[in-house]
Structures are given as structure tokens and as C-alpha cells.
Design an enzyme around this catalytic site. Structure first.
Site, short mmCIF file in Angstrom:
data_model
loop_
_atom_site.label_atom_id
_atom_site.label_comp_id
_atom_site.label_asym_id
_atom_site.label_seq_id
_atom_site.Cartn_x
_atom_site.Cartn_y
_atom_site.Cartn_z
N HIS A 1 21.26 13.29 78.24
CA HIS A 1 20.28 13.89 77.33
C HIS A 1 18.89 13.65 77.91
CE1 HIS A 1 17.67 14.64 74.04
NE2 HIS A 1 17.53 13.37 73.68
N ASN B 1 11.82 17.23 75.74
CA ASN B 1 13.06 16.75 75.12
C ASN B 1 13.47 17.79 74.07
OD1 ASN B 1 14.84 15.54 73.27
ND2 ASN B 1 13.97 13.51 73.54
N CYS C 1 20.71 14.26 69.01
CA CYS C 1 20.65 14.45 70.47
C CYS C 1 21.98 14.14 71.16
CB CYS C 1 19.52 13.62 71.06
SG CYS C 1 17.92 14.07 70.37
O1 UT7 Z 1 15.81 12.23 71.89
C1 UT7 Z 1 16.17 11.27 70.98
C2 UT7 Z 1 16.05 9.89 71.55
N1 UT7 Z 1 14.67 9.60 71.83
C3 UT7 Z 1 14.36 8.81 72.85
O2 UT7 Z 1 15.23 8.36 73.56
C4 UT7 Z 1 12.92 8.46 73.05
C5 UT7 Z 1 12.79 6.98 73.34
N2 UT7 Z 1 11.41 6.49 73.41
C6 UT7 Z 1 10.56 6.86 74.39
O3 UT7 Z 1 10.88 7.68 75.22
C7 UT7 Z 1 9.22 6.15 74.47
O4 UT7 Z 1 9.20 5.12 73.51
C8 UT7 Z 1 8.00 7.08 74.24
C9 UT7 Z 1 7.87 8.02 75.43
C10 UT7 Z 1 8.18 7.87 72.96
C11 UT7 Z 1 6.70 6.25 74.15
O5 UT7 Z 1 6.54 5.51 75.34
P1 UT7 Z 1 6.36 3.92 75.29
O6 UT7 Z 1 6.22 3.50 76.68
O7 UT7 Z 1 7.51 3.34 74.52
O8 UT7 Z 1 5.00 3.76 74.52
P2 UT7 Z 1 4.64 2.71 73.38
O9 UT7 Z 1 4.89 3.33 72.05
O10 UT7 Z 1 5.26 1.37 73.68
O11 UT7 Z 1 3.09 2.59 73.61
C12 UT7 Z 1 2.55 2.00 74.79
C13 UT7 Z 1 1.03 2.06 74.72
C14 UT7 Z 1 0.45 1.48 73.43
O12 UT7 Z 1 -0.81 0.93 73.75
P3 UT7 Z 1 -0.99 -0.64 73.95
O13 UT7 Z 1 -0.53 -1.27 72.66
O14 UT7 Z 1 -0.15 -1.00 75.13
O15 UT7 Z 1 -2.46 -0.78 74.20
C15 UT7 Z 1 0.25 2.69 72.54
O16 UT7 Z 1 -0.77 2.52 71.62
O17 UT7 Z 1 0.59 3.41 74.76
C16 UT7 Z 1 -0.12 3.74 73.55
N3 UT7 Z 1 0.32 5.06 73.14
C17 UT7 Z 1 -0.22 6.19 73.61
N4 UT7 Z 1 -1.21 6.41 74.45
C18 UT7 Z 1 -1.50 7.69 74.75
C19 UT7 Z 1 1.35 5.38 72.30
N5 UT7 Z 1 1.47 6.71 72.22
C20 UT7 Z 1 0.53 7.23 73.02
C21 UT7 Z 1 0.18 8.54 73.35
N6 UT7 Z 1 -0.85 8.72 74.23
N7 UT7 Z 1 0.84 9.60 72.86
#
Ligand code: UT7
Length: 323
Positions: A253, A284, A129
Site C-alpha cells: 500500500h 496515498n 487501505c
Molecule cells: O494509508 C493509511 C495508513 N496511513 C499511513 O500509513 C500513514 C502513516 N504516517 C505517516 O506517514 C507520517 O506520520 C506522516 C507522513 C503523516 C507525518 O510524518 P511524521 O514524520 O510522522 O511527522 P510528525 O507528525 O511526527 O511531525 C514531525 C514534525 C513536527 O514538528 P516538531 O515537533 O518535530 O517540531 C510537526 O509539527 O513535523 C511537523 N509537521 C509538519 N511540518 C510541516 C507535522 N505535519 C507537518 C506538515 N508540514 N504537514
């Protein structure tokens, strides 16, 4: 005077240029728009969660006939037409991509052929990216040195080829598409010095598994990105000799709208600075996201800060004058 052995024979001496600039920008968006409900159904998610966590409302998924070469060529062809450059005058075609899985080893020669850029060198550049700003720095160096006159630079991804549509951490995030620019000579420096780097010791947070599927430790990548961008951006502004208040646009990005917002806040951008939000309707798109976001703001001119970051881990930033 000492004479270099390399100058002895046939090849003409190349004359470089004082600077380079982006002459045009264009984008190719696949025909099929995919809403959050569709991707959420496979991963026990929801439209509300996806919008809240990353700002995405829809993304494009490529149809079978929209392969990497087709999409990259469409964007590059539009960019060449916009710049008024004949494909036969292109010296180099660079393709930044992380999702190439075709039978050919590299995409760029196929794109050059499809464009009719018969005299061009062609190579892929892999910096995930961060690929677009990496390749832009390369294009700038090629033009300045005289190794190239006009460079076509494409960021192209078919992320649906490398994503598991049942992976809760990635299925909703990524999309397909291509963005392209034409870089040519300039009397002034309209692509400022790049600030770049990499940290391979942390490569496992964004990696391909044994089946070639992209796996991401999302929260770790999120924390890494938001922690490096302010310093990286500040150094790119210093290298360009300007401050954040001089910017017309901030085009990071398009990884996550929350990353963009955190970065824009950390930079203290004023209301006059246009912040790219192409991710909302495009997802993305990896190395394609920056040129696609540039193409989505055709009325904005002046200095823009580009920041790329992602797998590698790799990162790069520079200030460019928007065409
Ligand atoms: O392009 C290359 C570089 N990439 C990036 O820069 C991406 C960087 N990362 C991100 O943008 C974020 O980490 C994501 C958008 C991918 C995920 O968002 P997040 O806020 O980091 O979510 P998380 O993995 O910390 O999960 C938060 C909560 C969890 O539940 P609890 O433990 O708080 O109850 C997950 O189980 O959301 C839950 N969760 C979901 N819920 C619904 C994780 N994935 C999902 C999902 N749908 N797809």
C-alpha cells in the site's frame, strides 16, 4: 448417500476451479495534478517537508465530474478490455473503498450497471487501505468455489471528500483515483493464500470524526505499519512457498515512501526486485493504491508481494502472479 436439502431443486451445481489468477490490471488517474506547493499553502508546510517526510511530489484531485462511480467504472472498463472479457460474463463486481459518501448505500451496483455487467453480484468491501488484498482474497475464494467465474475488483477512492484540506496530518498525503483487476479461473494458483488480520482495539488512530472527516494519528500509524509488515510479509511468502529472492516485485500500500523503504530493507529485497513507488506522483490513494501501483509497472511480470494496511486497523498480504 446423504443428500443435501440444498441440492434438491433447481439451482445447478457449481464447479469450482483449482485456482484463480489476475487476468489484467488498469488504473484511472483524475485529470488534475496537484503539486506540493498548492497543498502546503493551506497547512503551513513546504514542498521540501512533504518530500522528505513521505516522498510525495504530486497527487491527483478529482474534478466534480470524476465521482467514485465514474473513476471506478473507467478503471474497471479498461481492465475488462485488457482481459478480453465481456461485461455480461462478469459474475461479481467488488469495490474496495473507504471514501464513499454518495447517496447510494453502496458503489458496486452502480459500477456494475455502468459497466453493463447485468448478471453480476455487486458489493462494496470495507477494509480501508487493506481493502484491495482483502477483496482479492475474496475474489480468489469466489472463483475457486465456483460461486463466480470472472470477478471485477476495483479499489476506488475520492479521499478529497473525506479529508480536511487544512489538516496538517493528512491534507498533503492523500489523493484520488481508482485501480482495477479482473480475476478469473486458472489451472494453477496464481493468487496465493492470504495472510490477514485486524486490531479493532486500536481503531482510534485512524477514524472518522463527527463530520465524517478522516483523522489520523500519523506517527502511531507509521510505527504500527513498520512494525507489522516484516512478519506479515514473511508469512505471506511462506504461504506462497517462496522466498523474498523469488519475487519480481514488492507492491505495498502506497502509504508513505519511507514505510515502503523500511519494509523493503527489512525484507532484504535484492536489486532485481522492483519496488512500487507510485506514491511519488500519486499520493496515498487508500484502497486504490495497490492496483494503481500494479498498473504503473506494466513491464514487470512474475510473483509480486502485495501488502495492505490501514484503518481498522486492518492488514492483509498475499503473493500474486502479475499478468
Ligand atoms: O494509508 C493509511 C495508513 N496511513 C499511513 O500509513 C500513514 C502513516 N504516517 C505517516 O506517514 C507520517 O506520520 C506522516 C507522513 C503523516 C507525518 O510524518 P511524521 O514524520 O510522522 O511527522 P510528525 O507528525 O511526527 O511531525 C514531525 C514534525 C513536527 O514538528 P516538531 O515537533 O518535530 O517540531 C510537526 O509539527 O513535523 C511537523 N509537521 C509538519 N511540518 C510541516 C507535522 N505535519 C507537518 C506538515 N508540514 N504537514
Amino acid at each position: 448417500m446423504l443428500r443435501s436439502p440444498f441440492m434438491a431443486n433447481s439451482s445447478p451445481q457449481r464447479t469450482g476451479h483449482p485456482g484463480s489468477r489476475i487476468l489484467s490490471v488498469a488504473s484511472y488517474r483524475p485529470r488534475t495534478e496537484v503539486g506540493n506547493e498548492t497543498v502546503a499553502a493551506l497547512i503551513d508546510s513546504s514542498d521540501e517537508w512533504i518530500r522528505r517526510r513521505c516522498g510525495i511530489e504530486s497527487r491527483r484531485h478529482a474534478a466534480p465530474d470524476e465521482d467514485l462511480v465514474t473513476m471506478a467504472t473507467a478503471a474497471a472498463s479498461k481492465a475488462l478490455a485488457g482481459a478480453g472479457i465481456d461485461p455480461r460474463d462478469v459474475s461479481a463486481v467488488l469495490v474496495a473503498t473507504m471514501s464513499h459518501r454518495g447517496r447510494a448505500t453502496t458503489v458496486a451496483p452502480l459500477v456494475a450497471d455502468a459497466l453493463g455487467a447485468t448478471g453480476a453480484a455487486a458489493m462494496d468491501l470495507g477494509a480501508a487501505c487493506a481493502g484491495f488484498p482483502y477483496a482479492l482474497a475474496t475474489a480468489d475464494a469466489l472463483v475457486r468455489s465456483g460461486a463466480a467465474e470472472y470477478v471485477v475488483l476495483v479499489g476506488a477512492e475520492r479521499m478529497t471528500d473525506v479529508i480536511d484540506d487544512r489538516d496538517r496530518g493528512t491534507a498533503f498525503l492523500f489523493g484520488d483515483g481508482a485501480g482495477a483487476v479482473v480475476v478469473g479461473p486458472s489451472q494453477t494458483s496464481e493468487i496465493s493464500p492470504v495472510v490477514w488480520g485486524a486490531d479493532g482495539s486500536r481503531s482510534e488512530v485512524l477514524r472518522y470524526d463527527e463530520e465524517g472527516i478522516l483523522r489520523m494519528a500519523g506517527p502511531e500509524v507509521f510505527r504500527w505499519a513498520t512494525s507489522i509488515i516484516p512478519d506479515l510479509a514473511g508469512r505471506a511468502l511462506d504461504a506462497a512457498g517462496i522466498s523474498a529472492s523469488d519475487l519480481a516485485a514488492f507492491i505495498p500500500h502506497q502509504a508513505n515512501l519511507r514505510i515502503t523503504s523500511v519494509a523493503a530493507k527489512a525484507l532484504g529485497l535484492g536489486p532485481h526486485v522492483r519496488v512500487a513507488t507510485d506514491i511519488i506522483t500519486n499520493g496515498n490513494t487508500g484502497a486504490a493504491s495497490i492496483p494503481q501501483a500494479m498498473a504503473a509497472m506494466p513491464d514487470t511480470t512474475g510473483p509480486a508481494l502485495l501488502v495492505g494496511f490501514g484503518a481498522g486497523l486492518s492488514y492483509a498480504a498475499q503473493v500474486v502472479t502479475l499478468p
